[in-house]
Design an enzyme around this catalytic site. Sequence first.
Site, mmCIF file in Angstrom:
data_model
loop_
_atom_site.group_PDB
_atom_site.id
_atom_site.type_symbol
_atom_site.label_atom_id
_atom_site.label_comp_id
_atom_site.label_asym_id
_atom_site.label_seq_id
_atom_site.Cartn_x
_atom_site.Cartn_y
_atom_site.Cartn_z
ATOM 1 N N ILE A 1 -6.894 0.648 11.099
ATOM 2 C CA ILE A 1 -7.998 1.605 11.092
ATOM 3 C C ILE A 1 -9.272 0.942 10.544
ATOM 4 O O ILE A 1 -9.200 0.002 9.753
ATOM 5 C CB ILE A 1 -7.651 2.901 10.324
ATOM 6 C CG1 ILE A 1 -7.264 2.610 8.874
ATOM 7 C CG2 ILE A 1 -6.556 3.671 11.042
ATOM 8 C CD1 ILE A 1 -6.993 3.846 8.029
ATOM 9 N N TYR B 1 -8.154 8.021 11.666
ATOM 10 C CA TYR B 1 -7.553 8.381 12.961
ATOM 11 C C TYR B 1 -8.333 9.440 13.722
ATOM 12 O O TYR B 1 -7.894 9.892 14.774
ATOM 13 C CB TYR B 1 -6.100 8.829 12.744
ATOM 14 C CG TYR B 1 -5.229 7.697 12.260
ATOM 15 C CD1 TYR B 1 -4.710 6.769 13.158
ATOM 16 C CD2 TYR B 1 -4.952 7.532 10.910
ATOM 17 C CE1 TYR B 1 -3.927 5.714 12.723
ATOM 18 C CE2 TYR B 1 -4.171 6.487 10.461
ATOM 19 C CZ TYR B 1 -3.663 5.578 11.371
ATOM 20 O OH TYR B 1 -2.896 4.532 10.936
ATOM 21 N N TYR C 1 0.817 -1.222 0.000
ATOM 22 C CA TYR C 1 0.000 0.000 0.000
ATOM 23 C C TYR C 1 0.849 1.269 0.000
ATOM 24 O O TYR C 1 2.039 1.251 0.263
ATOM 25 C CB TYR C 1 -0.923 0.030 1.223
ATOM 26 C CG TYR C 1 -0.171 0.240 2.525
ATOM 27 C CD1 TYR C 1 0.030 1.511 3.037
ATOM 28 C CD2 TYR C 1 0.381 -0.836 3.214
ATOM 29 C CE1 TYR C 1 0.745 1.709 4.209
ATOM 30 C CE2 TYR C 1 1.086 -0.649 4.382
ATOM 31 C CZ TYR C 1 1.269 0.630 4.875
ATOM 32 O OH TYR C 1 1.987 0.826 6.021
ATOM 33 N N PHE D 1 -5.692 5.717 0.376
ATOM 34 C CA PHE D 1 -4.742 4.609 0.263
ATOM 35 C C PHE D 1 -4.920 3.935 -1.084
ATOM 36 O O PHE D 1 -6.047 3.753 -1.541
ATOM 37 C CB PHE D 1 -5.008 3.545 1.337
ATOM 38 C CG PHE D 1 -4.717 3.988 2.733
ATOM 39 C CD1 PHE D 1 -3.444 3.845 3.269
ATOM 40 C CD2 PHE D 1 -5.723 4.532 3.520
ATOM 41 C CE1 PHE D 1 -3.185 4.242 4.564
ATOM 42 C CE2 PHE D 1 -5.469 4.926 4.821
ATOM 43 C CZ PHE D 1 -4.190 4.779 5.348
#
Length: 188
Positions: free
Chosen positions: A70, A96, A39, A113
């Site tokens: 996450i 987050y 990633y 991402f």
Amino acid sequence: MSEEIDLTGDGGVIKTIVRHAKAEADAPTTDNPVVDVHYEGVLAETGEVFDTTHEDNTVFSFEIGKGSVIKSWDIALRTMKVGEIAKITCKPEYAYGSAGSPPDIPPDAILVFEVELVACRPRKSSNLGSASEERARLEELKKQREIAAATKEEEKKKREEAKAAAAARIQAKLGSKKVQGKGKGKAK
């Protein structure tokens, strides 16, 4: 690029498939909950890369549904198949949150991402193989990533060589036109 898929219904986790997996590819299941991913994460606001496995050509492994990553990753990776690459856009409440993750991720940051699902497998258990088999599996994954990186680098080099050759041809044409132009001027 493919259409955007709202995985949460509130726009909190948006998935866009960059490369589809083969139809018969494995997907994470309760029997195969451990995933290996490659990633790169960027801040949506600035485009700044805050984390990547591309630099050291590694994979990141985790078990889906255990809260070790996450929320958006637990949600998105459940929908992917091995070989698939997807862009995952995560609102703060699925990443987050208001705390961020200093110093790299500010509070209330939207994250993007690009994630490749490299493999999915059963969780470790004493009857599922030895440590040497696991090392061999990880080495094989590393070799595959290195081959892919080398191929990508070779393609980039070929593109750069083609650009340089095209620029040289253009420069040569411009140079010959200047010479022709000077010759005509002297003949007058």
